[in-house]
Design an enzyme around this catalytic site. Structure first.
Site, PDB file in Angstrom:
ATOM      1  CG  ASP A   1      -1.702   1.336   1.247  1.00 39.93           C
ATOM      2  OD1 ASP A   1      -2.761   1.291   0.287  1.00 39.93           O
ATOM      3  OD2 ASP A   1      -1.522   2.326   2.010  1.00 39.93           O
TER       4      ASP A   1
ATOM      5  CE1 TYR B   1       0.384   7.755   3.198  1.00 42.84           C
ATOM      6  CE2 TYR B   1       0.888   5.319   2.379  1.00 42.84           C
ATOM      7  CZ  TYR B   1       0.042   6.351   2.990  1.00 42.84           C
ATOM      8  OH  TYR B   1      -1.296   5.831   3.328  1.00 42.84           O
TER       9      TYR B   1
ATOM     10  CE  LYS C   1      -3.733   4.679   0.298  1.00 43.08           C
ATOM     11  NZ  LYS C   1      -2.289   4.539   0.862  1.00 43.08           N
TER      12      LYS C   1
ATOM     13  CG  HIS D   1      -4.568   9.713   0.343  1.00 41.11           C
ATOM     14  ND1 HIS D   1      -3.189   9.775   0.212  1.00 41.11           N
ATOM     15  CD2 HIS D   1      -4.614   9.243   1.615  1.00 41.11           C
ATOM     16  CE1 HIS D   1      -2.751   9.076   1.247  1.00 41.11           C
ATOM     17  NE2 HIS D   1      -3.717   8.978   1.933  1.00 41.11           N
TER      18      HIS D   1
HETATM   19  P1  NAP Z   1      -0.689   0.544  11.621  1.00 40.58           P
HETATM   20  O1  NAP Z   1      -0.634  -0.412  10.817  1.00 40.58           O
HETATM   21  O2  NAP Z   1      -2.254   0.531  12.696  1.00 40.58           O
HETATM   22  O3  NAP Z   1       0.287   0.537  12.838  1.00 40.58           O
HETATM   23  C1  NAP Z   1       1.445   0.796  12.712  1.00 40.58           C
HETATM   24  C2  NAP Z   1       2.344   0.736  14.013  1.00 40.58           C
HETATM   25  O4  NAP Z   1       2.169  -0.541  14.648  1.00 40.58           O
HETATM   26  C3  NAP Z   1       3.751   0.982  13.952  1.00 40.58           C
HETATM   27  O5  NAP Z   1       4.279   1.712  14.687  1.00 40.58           O
HETATM   28  C4  NAP Z   1       4.587  -0.451  13.767  1.00 40.58           C
HETATM   29  O6  NAP Z   1       5.911  -0.152  14.372  1.00 40.58           O
HETATM   30  C5  NAP Z   1       3.596  -0.934  14.945  1.00 40.58           C
HETATM   31  N1  NAP Z   1       3.766  -2.489  14.705  1.00 40.58           N
HETATM   32  C6  NAP Z   1       3.401  -3.118  13.623  1.00 40.58           C
HETATM   33  N2  NAP Z   1       3.252  -4.322  13.778  1.00 40.58           N
HETATM   34  C7  NAP Z   1       3.067  -4.615  14.992  1.00 40.58           C
HETATM   35  C8  NAP Z   1       3.187  -5.750  15.947  1.00 40.58           C
HETATM   36  N3  NAP Z   1       2.922  -6.762  15.480  1.00 40.58           N
HETATM   37  N4  NAP Z   1       3.249  -5.561  17.373  1.00 40.58           N
HETATM   38  C9  NAP Z   1       3.439  -4.447  17.730  1.00 40.58           C
HETATM   39  N5  NAP Z   1       3.485  -3.228  17.049  1.00 40.58           N
HETATM   40  C10 NAP Z   1       3.415  -3.354  15.722  1.00 40.58           C
HETATM   41  O7  NAP Z   1      -0.961   1.935  11.397  1.00 40.58           O
HETATM   42  P2  NAP Z   1      -0.839   2.843  10.177  1.00 40.58           P
HETATM   43  O8  NAP Z   1       0.422   2.938   9.485  1.00 40.58           O
HETATM   44  O9  NAP Z   1      -1.621   3.951  10.226  1.00 40.58           O
HETATM   45  O10 NAP Z   1      -1.704   1.909   9.234  1.00 40.58           O
HETATM   46  C11 NAP Z   1      -1.312   0.891   8.110  1.00 40.58           C
HETATM   47  C12 NAP Z   1      -1.277   1.316   6.676  1.00 40.58           C
HETATM   48  O11 NAP Z   1      -2.772   1.920   6.200  1.00 40.58           O
HETATM   49  C13 NAP Z   1      -0.477   2.769   6.362  1.00 40.58           C
HETATM   50  O12 NAP Z   1       0.782   2.295   6.656  1.00 40.58           O
HETATM   51  C14 NAP Z   1      -0.778   3.144   5.243  1.00 40.58           C
HETATM   52  O13 NAP Z   1      -0.188   2.304   4.169  1.00 40.58           O
HETATM   53  C15 NAP Z   1      -2.449   2.741   5.470  1.00 40.58           C
HETATM   54  N6  NAP Z   1      -2.922   4.107   5.693  1.00 40.58           N
HETATM   55  C16 NAP Z   1      -3.946   4.573   4.590  1.00 40.58           C
HETATM   56  C17 NAP Z   1      -4.679   5.965   5.249  1.00 40.58           C
HETATM   57  C18 NAP Z   1      -5.358   6.582   4.048  1.00 40.58           C
HETATM   58  O14 NAP Z   1      -5.849   7.841   4.324  1.00 40.58           O
HETATM   59  N7  NAP Z   1      -5.753   5.978   3.245  1.00 40.58           N
HETATM   60  C19 NAP Z   1      -4.426   6.225   6.437  1.00 40.58           C
HETATM   61  C20 NAP Z   1      -3.620   5.615   7.277  1.00 40.58           C
HETATM   62  C21 NAP Z   1      -3.111   4.430   7.103  1.00 40.58           C
HETATM   63  P3  NAP Z   1       7.121  -0.759  13.550  1.00 40.58           P
HETATM   64  O15 NAP Z   1       7.100  -0.305  12.157  1.00 40.58           O
HETATM   65  O16 NAP Z   1       8.225  -0.325  14.302  1.00 40.58           O
HETATM   66  O17 NAP Z   1       6.636  -2.354  13.647  1.00 40.58           O
END
Ligand code: NAP
Length: 384
Positions: A116, A121, A150, A183
């Site tokens: 993704d 980003y 996006k 987005h």
């Molecule tokens: P998330 O995936 O909910 O959480 C990421 C966080 O959790 C990071 O700090 C990561 O740290 C940690 N983590 C990952 N695996 C873990 C595990 N097994 N145990 C403990 N901690 C863990 O957050 P997000 O980045 O907001 O969402 C995921 C993806 O969704 C984004 O990266 C993006 O690609 C997409 N997104 C899209 C939008 C949009 O507007 N379309 C908005 C938000 C997100 P480490 O990296 O240190 O492991």
């Protein structure tokens, strides 16, 4: 001349003095016979043997390398346009330059195929390096990869949509995008009407499909009313709606709307996005991965909290894109395919009373419009 004996043959297995009955747990190794000269000879012999193997059997070696990248088969959802989307992908938001290339490479080797991405980003070129590596070495065919991009808020004007898409394709080095999303329903325009309108942008998105630059199109951070509007005029209806979904923000009403409209939902921030709290300040600083129920389910199932939340998202009927740059967590987050949460555990996680958007979009509100309140932005009353 006899082949040199590897130095480890000189090791002797001894019983563990603390546990003399043990045959399978601890074994001590005597290093009596080892010296550094043995090590040097053996390293050279092993390297020479590898070179001989490589030269004699290039196809077998290449096949073995490819097999390293195909150890896990991730299931897919079929979209309304007939294309499929892998159920688990790697998120790349906040994956820092200098880390994201290795993260994507680790993920592809672990079996992820869905990455993704987004121009905002600011790491597409590094993601593209990892994509290019596996494609050019023939380790993963392009047809197996699923790359989502996006279009950012300042590129909604029809002429800019194509340009932005081409720029992402070039940075990601992936020939075409499998999925391209608007987005946010936000352009930076101030006043009652969104300018350019979503309709103008959507028609440009449809042009990308017709041109073959992208396979599927969709939206992100759109509520039901805005989706309904698109469905009213779209010649190519949105195939995917990517929104925040996790046990602290189940998003059930929108998911039900999408299901009825045959729009697939991808769950973003499935772990509660703990690393975006400084970007999107939260009303209540509750941390999903520290929730008592989440932790209790993890303890009961013998999985970690991340795995429990990713599995919950799959059982909730969504594809899911956890972000990590830690090799161990990247691999662990995909270890969610051959077990299930029990009905009781799934129900416990699906009824947590606390609900809050983490990625709340508050920065897009403006008293002059187009969004003066959270309700206008999200098409539903605020949660908390
Ligand atoms: P998330 O995936 O909910 O959480 C990421 C966080 O959790 C990071 O700090 C990561 O740290 C940690 N983590 C990952 N695996 C873990 C595990 N097994 N145990 C403990 N901690 C863990 O957050 P997000 O980045 O907001 O969402 C995921 C993806 O969704 C984004 O990266 C993006 O690609 C997409 N997104 C899209 C939008 C949009 O507007 N379309 C908005 C938000 C997100 P480490 O990296 O240190 O492991």
């Amino acid at each position: 001349m006899a082949a040199p004996q590897p130095w480890w043959n000189k090791y002797e297995v001894q019983a563990d003095p603390q546990n003399p009955q043990s045959s399978s747990t601890v074994k001590l190794f005597s290093v009596a016979g080892r010296n550094d000269a043995d090590l040097a000879v053996d390293a050279a012999a092993v390297a020479a043997a590898e070179q001989r193997e490589l030269a004699a059997r290039p196809e077998a070696t290449a096949a073995a390398q490819r097999a390293l990248y195909a150890r896990v088969q991730v299931p897919s959802f079929t979209l309304r346009d007939g294309h499929t989307i892998p159920a688990v992908g790697l998120g790349t938001w906040k994956a820092a330059p200098g880390e994201v290339r290795a993260a994507v490479h680790t993920a592809l080797q672990a079996g992820y195929r869905h990455i993704d991405c987004a121009s905002v980003y600011q790491n597409e070129e590094e993601v593209g390096d990892a994509v290019h590596h596996v494609l050019s070495a023939g380790l993963v065919p392009r047809s197996e990869l699923y790359i989502c991009g996006k279009v950012w808020n300042n590129d909604h004007a029809p002429a800019r949509v194509r340009q932005a898409c081409l720029k992402s394709i070039q940075a990601l080095r992936c020939e075409y995008l499998d999925l391209y999303l608007i987005h946010w329903p936000v352009t930076g325009s101030v006043g009652p009407e969104l300018r350019p309108s979503v309709r103008e942008t959507w028609q440009a998105m449809e042009g990308l499909v017709r041109e073959g630059l992208v396979r599927s199109i969709g939206v992100s951070n759109f509520g039901a009313r805005k989706l309904q509007d698109i469905l009213g005029y779209a010649e190519i209806p949105p195939a995917v709606c990517q929104v925040e979904v996790h046990p602290y923000h189940r998003n059930d009403a929108l998911i039900a709307f999408c299901r009825a409209a045959s729009i697939h939902v991808t769950a973003f921030s499935p772990l509660g996005s703990p690393d975006s709290a400084s970007i999107f300040p939260r009303k209540k600083p509750l941390v999903l991965m520290e929730d008592e129920t989440v932790r209790a389910v993890a303890k009961r199932t013998g999985k970690n909290v991340g795995q429990v939340l990713i599995r919950w998202a799959l059982q909730h009927g969504t594809s899911v894109i956890p972000k990590s740059t830690s090799p161990a967590r990247i691999r662990g987050n995909l270890d969610v395919l051959d077990w299930e949460l029990s009905a009781a555990d799934y129900a416990a996680l699906s009824t947590l009373p606390f609900q809050q958007r983490m990625v709340n979009g508050a920065m897009w509100l403006n008293p002059k419009g187009p969004y003066t309140s959270m309700e206008e932005l999200w098409d539903e009353p605020e949660l908390d």
